[in-house]
Design a protein around this motif. Structure first.
Motif, PDB file in Angstrom:
ATOM      1  N   ILE A 185       0.845  -1.187   0.000  1.00  0.00           N
ATOM      2  CA  ILE A 185       0.000   0.000   0.000  1.00  0.00           C
ATOM      3  C   ILE A 185       0.887   1.246   0.000  1.00  0.00           C
ATOM      4  O   ILE A 185       1.844   1.337   0.766  1.00  0.00           O
ATOM      5  CB  ILE A 185      -0.924   0.004   1.228  1.00  0.00           C
ATOM      6  CG1 ILE A 185      -1.804  -1.256   1.215  1.00  0.00           C
ATOM      7  CG2 ILE A 185      -1.780   1.260   1.266  1.00  0.00           C
ATOM      8  CD1 ILE A 185      -2.588  -1.453   2.484  1.00  0.00           C
ATOM      9  N   LYS A 186       0.569   2.196  -0.847  1.00  0.00           N
ATOM     10  CA  LYS A 186       1.421   3.380  -1.027  1.00  0.00           C
ATOM     11  C   LYS A 186       1.633   4.150   0.271  1.00  0.00           C
ATOM     12  O   LYS A 186       2.742   4.621   0.559  1.00  0.00           O
ATOM     13  CB  LYS A 186       0.805   4.297  -2.088  1.00  0.00           C
ATOM     14  CG  LYS A 186       1.715   5.443  -2.503  1.00  0.00           C
ATOM     15  CD  LYS A 186       1.102   6.244  -3.649  1.00  0.00           C
ATOM     16  CE  LYS A 186       2.047   7.365  -4.069  1.00  0.00           C
ATOM     17  NZ  LYS A 186       1.489   8.164  -5.205  1.00  0.00           N
ATOM     18  N   SER A 187       0.593   4.263   1.087  1.00  0.00           N
ATOM     19  CA  SER A 187       0.705   5.020   2.338  1.00  0.00           C
ATOM     20  C   SER A 187       1.559   4.302   3.376  1.00  0.00           C
ATOM     21  O   SER A 187       1.949   4.883   4.384  1.00  0.00           O
ATOM     22  CB  SER A 187      -0.687   5.273   2.920  1.00  0.00           C
ATOM     23  OG  SER A 187      -1.351   4.043   3.185  1.00  0.00           O
ATOM     24  N   ASP A 188       1.852   3.040   3.118  1.00  0.00           N
ATOM     25  CA  ASP A 188       2.654   2.235   4.032  1.00  0.00           C
ATOM     26  C   ASP A 188       4.112   2.170   3.592  1.00  0.00           C
ATOM     27  O   ASP A 188       4.851   1.301   4.041  1.00  0.00           O
ATOM     28  CB  ASP A 188       2.104   0.800   4.094  1.00  0.00           C
ATOM     29  CG  ASP A 188       1.458   0.511   5.448  1.00  0.00           C
ATOM     30  OD1 ASP A 188       1.574   1.363   6.336  1.00  0.00           O
ATOM     31  OD2 ASP A 188       0.865  -0.557   5.599  1.00  0.00           O
ATOM     32  N   LYS A 189       4.513   3.049   2.711  1.00  0.00           N
ATOM     33  CA  LYS A 189       5.874   3.034   2.177  1.00  0.00           C
ATOM     34  C   LYS A 189       6.490   4.423   2.307  1.00  0.00           C
ATOM     35  O   LYS A 189       5.785   5.430   2.292  1.00  0.00           O
ATOM     36  CB  LYS A 189       5.866   2.592   0.706  1.00  0.00           C
ATOM     37  CG  LYS A 189       5.248   1.223   0.478  1.00  0.00           C
ATOM     38  CD  LYS A 189       5.029   0.922  -0.979  1.00  0.00           C
ATOM     39  CE  LYS A 189       6.286   0.518  -1.682  1.00  0.00           C
ATOM     40  NZ  LYS A 189       6.036   0.028  -3.057  1.00  0.00           N
ATOM     41  N   LYS A 190       7.797   4.434   2.440  1.00  0.00           N
ATOM     42  CA  LYS A 190       8.509   5.710   2.479  1.00  0.00           C
ATOM     43  C   LYS A 190       9.879   5.492   1.834  1.00  0.00           C
ATOM     44  O   LYS A 190      10.585   4.529   2.152  1.00  0.00           O
ATOM     45  CB  LYS A 190       8.660   6.219   3.913  1.00  0.00           C
ATOM     46  CG  LYS A 190       9.251   7.620   3.992  1.00  0.00           C
ATOM     47  CD  LYS A 190       9.196   8.176   5.406  1.00  0.00           C
ATOM     48  CE  LYS A 190       7.818   8.599   5.805  1.00  0.00           C
ATOM     49  NZ  LYS A 190       7.811   9.398   7.064  1.00  0.00           N
ATOM     50  N   GLU A 191      10.231   6.379   0.933  1.00  0.00           N
ATOM     51  CA  GLU A 191      11.464   6.210   0.150  1.00  0.00           C
ATOM     52  C   GLU A 191      12.690   6.032   1.041  1.00  0.00           C
ATOM     53  O   GLU A 191      12.930   6.811   1.952  1.00  0.00           O
ATOM     54  CB  GLU A 191      11.664   7.427  -0.763  1.00  0.00           C
ATOM     55  CG  GLU A 191      12.858   7.305  -1.687  1.00  0.00           C
ATOM     56  CD  GLU A 191      12.952   8.458  -2.673  1.00  0.00           C
ATOM     57  OE1 GLU A 191      14.086   8.919  -2.920  1.00  0.00           O
ATOM     58  OE2 GLU A 191      11.909   8.888  -3.186  1.00  0.00           O
ATOM     59  N   GLY A 192      13.447   4.970   0.761  1.00  0.00           N
ATOM     60  CA  GLY A 192      14.692   4.701   1.482  1.00  0.00           C
ATOM     61  C   GLY A 192      14.524   3.900   2.756  1.00  0.00           C
ATOM     62  O   GLY A 192      15.517   3.473   3.353  1.00  0.00           O
ATOM     63  N   SER A 193      13.284   3.666   3.189  1.00  0.00           N
ATOM     64  CA  SER A 193      13.070   2.951   4.450  1.00  0.00           C
ATOM     65  C   SER A 193      12.873   1.461   4.199  1.00  0.00           C
ATOM     66  O   SER A 193      12.735   1.011   3.055  1.00  0.00           O
ATOM     67  CB  SER A 193      11.844   3.497   5.190  1.00  0.00           C
ATOM     68  OG  SER A 193      10.650   2.911   4.705  1.00  0.00           O
TER      69      SER A 193
END
Length: 453
Positions: A321-329
């Motif tokens: 899910i897009k809201s459950d992702k963060k770049e580099g994490s």
């Protein structure tokens, strides 16, 4: 929640019944339903008892990824014996070391490795079984009329050992990570809740090795828990066969390594007709640029995760899910474990500590190293990172990767993180050589089109 494999297999069989669980990549073999998987597990218990392999006995297994290895993994643990898988590529000296550490009662090996391992010496009266034909062995277990035995299940304790996974050790000797039923299954529930897969009958492909926990959890145990299917294929050839098997078997999900993603970007495969929805990527850190290019080119989402053998499998993960992702994490910690950062002076990051029911029990026959890594129930991972304000975990480096240059502590990732800015560099790694003046000198080893200043 169920915290032993015996009950998990029984529950899945009652719940999903004739639904396919083990799907063959090879058309010459038959698929196994959840009910027939349970039948194999039960029959294998009688097979072990008939051969005097008792509760808590250790069973060494050397096989490539296959239907049979999946069944052995589930059967050995579900019947309260201890599963000890070994990488078929392990050297003879490594295997001998593991044998001396574990004192197994049974040794199961694929016939193709017989020449390499048939003359191994066992101190105890260890029975050896070399599997010549996997389908024949599976059919034999399923159909053989064993003598009737009264099943007397042991009273399961909280920390009953399920498997021992051997990983590379700092001393050069493999270290045996002891996992329990509860540590594995608590991590499995955390993975289920974090990944949020809601598909009906999702299809998984197991390409990472089952002798490592990366191949055990997402592509094998998760479908057992949620009613999906798993198709195991050999890890050695998975880069070449991946897309064909995905298309043929209509695979939805798989667990991969960064190596797979980088290889797929180079080969430009024909993926027409594939049903892949997502790939879960662990192991070595995936370059963020590679992830973006892959997702744009293949229209398939990647969710990265972070974990160690000592944490049973995954500590933190993204979902698709897009809201459950963060770049580099590498996503947020699973509910079954707590993560904290022991920060260094004047740094916004530090060593990652974690604790929870998923933490391993001990290092086999190594109390000193166990006490060094587990303090007050916290596991010292040896990895560096930080948590941001939204509780996303970011990995920077390993503690033991630190290089001292003129008295300053430097981590290779501090330089490597900027290599993507240079188009001439495809891939690079920072290491060091000795220097009389500065103690160490940083060097960059890189792959590129031309030499750089």
């Amino acid at each position: 929640m169920i915290y032993d494999f015996h009950n998990l297999v029984n529950l899945s069989a009652r719940k999903f019944k004739k639904r396919d669980f083990l799907v063959c990549a090879d058309s010459k073999q038959n698929n196994l339903s959840f009910e027939n998987t349970k039948k194999f597990v039960d029959q294998f218990d009688l097979f072990l008892s008939k051969n005097s392999i008792e509760f808590k006995d250790k069973i060494l297994v050397i096989m490539h990824n296959s239907n049979l290895l999946t069944l052995l993994f589930l059967s050995i643990i579900s019947n309260f014996r201890i599963f000890v898988p070994i990488n078929p590529k392990a050297s003879l000296s490594e295997v001998k070391y593991i044998i001396n550490q574990t004192n197994p009662k049974l040794f199961i090996c694929d016939k193709i490795y017989a020449d390499k391992f048939k003359n191994i010496f066992f101190k105890n009266k260890t029975r050896k079984i070399f599997i010549k034909n996997e389908k024949y062995f599976i059919d034999k277990i399923l159909s053989f009329k064993f003598f009737k035995m009264k099943k007397n299940l042991i009273k399961l304790k909280k920390n009953f050992v399920s498997e021992i996974l051997f990983t590379s050790g700092s001393t050069g000797k493999p270290k045996g990570v002891v996992l329990t039923h509860k540590s594995i299954l608590s991590n499995l529930y955390g993975i289920r809740d974090r990944l949020k897969i809601k598909d009906y009958k999702p299809k998984f492909l197991a390409i990472t090795p089952l002798f490592h926990n990366n191949g055990q959890f997402i592509p094998t145990l998760l479908p057992l828990l949620i009613g999906g299917s798993t198709t195991p294929i050999q890890s050695d050839t998975s880069l070449l066969t991946f897309w064909n098997v995905c298309i043929k078997n209509q695979i939805n999900y798989s667990s991969v390594m960064a190596t797979h993603i980088n290889y797929f970007l180079k080969m430009k495969p024909n993926i027409r007709g594939n049903k892949l929805k997502g790939l879960f990527c662990g192991g070595a850190k995936l370059d963020e640029n590679s992830r973006k290019i892959f997702e744009k080119r293949f229209k398939i989402k990647i969710a990265t995760n972070y974990g160690l053998t000592e944490t049973s499998s995954i500590v933190s993960s993204e979902s698709l899910i897009k809201s459950d992702k963060k770049e580099g994490s590498v996503g947020k910690p699973l509910f079954n474990n707590i993560v904290k950062i022991k920060k260094f002076t004047k740094k916004n990051y530090g060593e990652i500590y974690t604790k929870g029911e998923n933490i391993f029990q001990k290092y086999l026959r190594d109390s000193i190293q166990t006490k060094k890594k587990i303090k007050n129930n916290w596991f010292y991972t040896g990895d560096l990172g930080y948590l941001d304000k939204d509780n996303f975990l970011f990995i920077k480096d390993r503690v033991d990767n630190m290089i001292i240059v003129s008295g300053e502590n430097i981590y290779p990732s501090e330089v490597e993180n900027y290599l993507y800015k240079f188009k001439e560099i495809k891939l690079g790694v920072v290491t060091s050589i000795k220097d009389n003046l500065t103690q160490n000198k940083l060097i960059l080893i890189y792959e590129g089109e031309k030499n750089l200043d």
